[in-house]
Enzyme design. Structure first.
Site, PDB file in Angstrom:
ATOM      1  N   THR A  50       0.904  -1.205   0.046  1.00  0.00           N
ATOM      2  CA  THR A  50      -0.381   0.282   0.480  1.00  0.00           C
ATOM      3  C   THR A  50       1.029   1.578   0.642  1.00  0.00           C
ATOM      4  O   THR A  50       2.427   0.594  -0.035  1.00  0.00           O
ATOM      5  CB  THR A  50      -0.987  -0.117   0.976  1.00  0.00           C
ATOM      6  OG1 THR A  50       0.031   0.066   2.416  1.00  0.00           O
ATOM      7  CG2 THR A  50      -1.407  -1.524   1.357  1.00  0.00           C
ATOM      8  N   CYS A  51       0.125   3.036   0.307  1.00  0.00           N
ATOM      9  CA  CYS A  51       1.285   3.527   0.048  1.00  0.00           C
ATOM     10  C   CYS A  51       1.854   3.779   1.377  1.00  0.00           C
ATOM     11  O   CYS A  51       2.680   4.421   0.928  1.00  0.00           O
ATOM     12  CB  CYS A  51      -0.071   4.799  -0.156  1.00  0.00           C
ATOM     13  SG  CYS A  51      -0.924   5.152   1.279  1.00  0.00           S
ATOM     14  N   GLN A 117      -9.023   2.095   4.999  1.00  0.00           N
ATOM     15  CA  GLN A 117      -8.487   1.237   4.199  1.00  0.00           C
ATOM     16  C   GLN A 117      -8.086  -0.094   3.876  1.00  0.00           C
ATOM     17  O   GLN A 117      -8.380  -1.445   3.585  1.00  0.00           O
ATOM     18  CB  GLN A 117      -8.448   1.720   3.606  1.00  0.00           C
ATOM     19  CG  GLN A 117      -9.267   3.079   2.812  1.00  0.00           C
ATOM     20  CD  GLN A 117      -9.626   3.493   3.421  1.00  0.00           C
ATOM     21  OE1 GLN A 117      -8.652   4.168   4.590  1.00  0.00           O
ATOM     22  NE2 GLN A 117     -10.823   4.366   3.670  1.00  0.00           N
ATOM     23  N   ALA A 191      -8.935   8.175 -10.565  1.00  0.00           N
ATOM     24  CA  ALA A 191     -10.121   7.631 -10.713  1.00  0.00           C
ATOM     25  C   ALA A 191     -10.248   6.289  -9.649  1.00  0.00           C
ATOM     26  O   ALA A 191     -10.807   5.764 -10.042  1.00  0.00           O
ATOM     27  CB  ALA A 191     -10.861   7.290 -12.232  1.00  0.00           C
ATOM     28  N   MET A 194      -8.789   5.572  -3.917  1.00  0.00           N
ATOM     29  CA  MET A 194      -8.373   6.711  -2.680  1.00  0.00           C
ATOM     30  C   MET A 194      -8.868   7.847  -3.274  1.00  0.00           C
ATOM     31  O   MET A 194      -9.203   8.484  -2.257  1.00  0.00           O
ATOM     32  CB  MET A 194      -6.923   6.700  -3.358  1.00  0.00           C
ATOM     33  CG  MET A 194      -6.299   7.758  -1.757  1.00  0.00           C
ATOM     34  SD  MET A 194      -6.564   6.566  -0.069  1.00  0.00           S
ATOM     35  CE  MET A 194      -5.311   5.710  -0.251  1.00  0.00           C
TER      36      MET A 194
END
EC number: 1.2.1.70
Length: 430
Positions: A50-51, A117, A191, A194
């Site tokens: 993930t980020c 999330q 799009a 997130m």
């Protein structure tokens, strides 16, 4: 056989390293997992990217060798020196691995405590490994209980309520800077999920939202999901938009910066750009009045968030610790049940064999067969009742593995590795 987790997150790495460690495509993830499974030390694997984190969740026959081989493959993939990876990595095994992944699933290890999330991202990572055949019974059991733990924390605390995502934190920061957001335009690039969260929080904070993406159809479909108006602008207008709009939040999956000095025009007003993508979407740009925030720069709001949630976090951590212990009790009970079942099954086989032999030899009459069988089964049930009860109580003790292993060798088949994959009832729940 042990659980082994190698973890890189905002706690032990900066954003530059996390960019290099990030896996941008399913193909990269699949290729990497295959590479670590090929060493015959790692038997199952799930990769969460993930980020804010990369978690390599595995089952290994040797912790030391497994960790070394995984870090070597990660060094090849990322281009980061092995020695630096080893120095930065948090390596968890067995009890600590279970506690760690339960904490991750429950959003207690996140940049924003309680963000909603992460459990969905973990479920997606698990589904991916399942679909590719990269994990089986042992990891499935671990994931099942991790999701169960996350659900328990969510139901017992208020950590999962309110604005607790990186996207909402970026919007909160923007609102804190702008103050009066009525009529203020905010540009969202991308799009994906997130971006959807970002738009939701921007609209609720009073911003006028403009959305752009390389996939204009996907952007329009996303915009149409909101009751409030969201304008969609062509991606080729990006440079012009960057020179006109004061607030911008970008969250694309591009593997390289999409915003550089070359496509950043000058402006005579202050601009506030939030880059919540990893790898970063925005290059290092030095222009007057331009303020760029990455996920690591949101720490002040994160710290405030953590202080407000401190008491709830204590409750959550106590749940994680309790359920980590319950997980091992549960695993042991799962090992006991097949042993007990096999004892009764083998007894029934012996009864059947001996009854048929007795009939053949004329020791008992054919018409007495059913009654004799019932009598034998009653004797066996009573005889095995105490040992079965004792076995179930032993499952809670330290000697469980030794006792179960001995009985398995005496009465049952080798291992449960080839048994049907355990199904996770929490996997379908978001």
């Amino acid at each position: 056989m042990s659980y082994l987790i190698i973890s890189f997150s905002h706690k032990n790495t900066d954003i530059e390293m996390r960019e290099k460690l990030a896996f941008g495509s399913d193909e990269d993830k699949d290729r990497f997992i295959r590479s670590i499974l090929s060493n015959n030390v790692t038997k199952e694997a799930v990769l969460l990217s993930t980020c804010n984190r990369v978690e390599i969740i595995t089952r290994s026959i040797n912790i030391k060798s497994g960790a070394k081989l995984i870090l070597e493959e990660l060094a090849k993939y990322s281009g980061v020196d092995y020695a630096l990876l080893y120095k930065r990595a948090d390596i968890y095994d067995n009890d600590s691995a279970v506690h760690h992944i339960f904490s991750v699933a429950s959003a207690l290890d996140s940049l924003v405590i309680g963000e909603t999330q992460i459990v969905g991202q973990l479920k997606d990572a698990f589904r991916f490994s399942q679909s590719k055949g990269h994990c089986s019974q042992k990891i499935t059991r671990l994931m099942h209980f991790a999701f169960k733990c996350a659900a328990t924390v969510r139901n017992a605390t208020s950590l999962g309520t309110g604005s607790v995502s990186v996207a909402s934190t970026a919007v909160a920061k923007a609102k804190d800077i702008i103050k009066d957001t009525c009529g203020v335009k905010a540009l969202v690039i991308g799009a994906g999920e997130m971006s959807e969260l970002t738009i939701k929080h921007l609209l609720s904070s009073g911003f006028d939202v403009i959305l752009t993406s390389r996939d204009i159809k996907k952007a329009q479909n996303l915009a149409n999901t909101f009751e409030q108006n969201v304008d969609v602008a062509p991606y080729e207008n990006l440079t012009s938009l960057l020179g006109q709009i004061p607030v911008m939040i970008t969250a694309t999956s591009a593997p390289y910066p999409i915003i550089t000095s070359d496509n950043t025009p000058d402006a005579n007003f202050n601009r506030y750009w939030f880059d919540i993508a990893v790898p970063r979407d925005i290059d290092d740009i030095d222009k007057s009045g331009l303020n760029i925030y990455s996920v690591d720069d949101l720490q002040d709001i994160v710290n405030e968030n953590m202080s407000l949630r401190a008491e709830q976090a204590k409750t959550a951590y106590s749940i994680v610790s309790k359920m980590s212990l319950e997980f091992y009790d549960w695993l042991k009970s799962l090992d006991i049940e097949p042993v007990v079942k096999t004892l009764y099954t083998k007894a029934d086989d012996v009864i059947e064999k001996k009854v048929q032999h007795a009939i053949k030899k004329g020791f008992i009459k054919q018409e007495d067969e059913e009654n004799i069988r019932k009598l034998c089964q009653t004797v066996i049930t009573e005889y095995l009742h105490a040992p079965s009860k004792k076995l179930k109580s032993i499952s809670k003790n330290m000697e469980c593995d030794i006792v179960v292993g001995t009985i398995q060798n005496m009465f049952t088949s080798n291992s449960d590795e080839d048994s049907e994959q355990y199904k996770c009832e929490h996997l379908s729940k978001k």
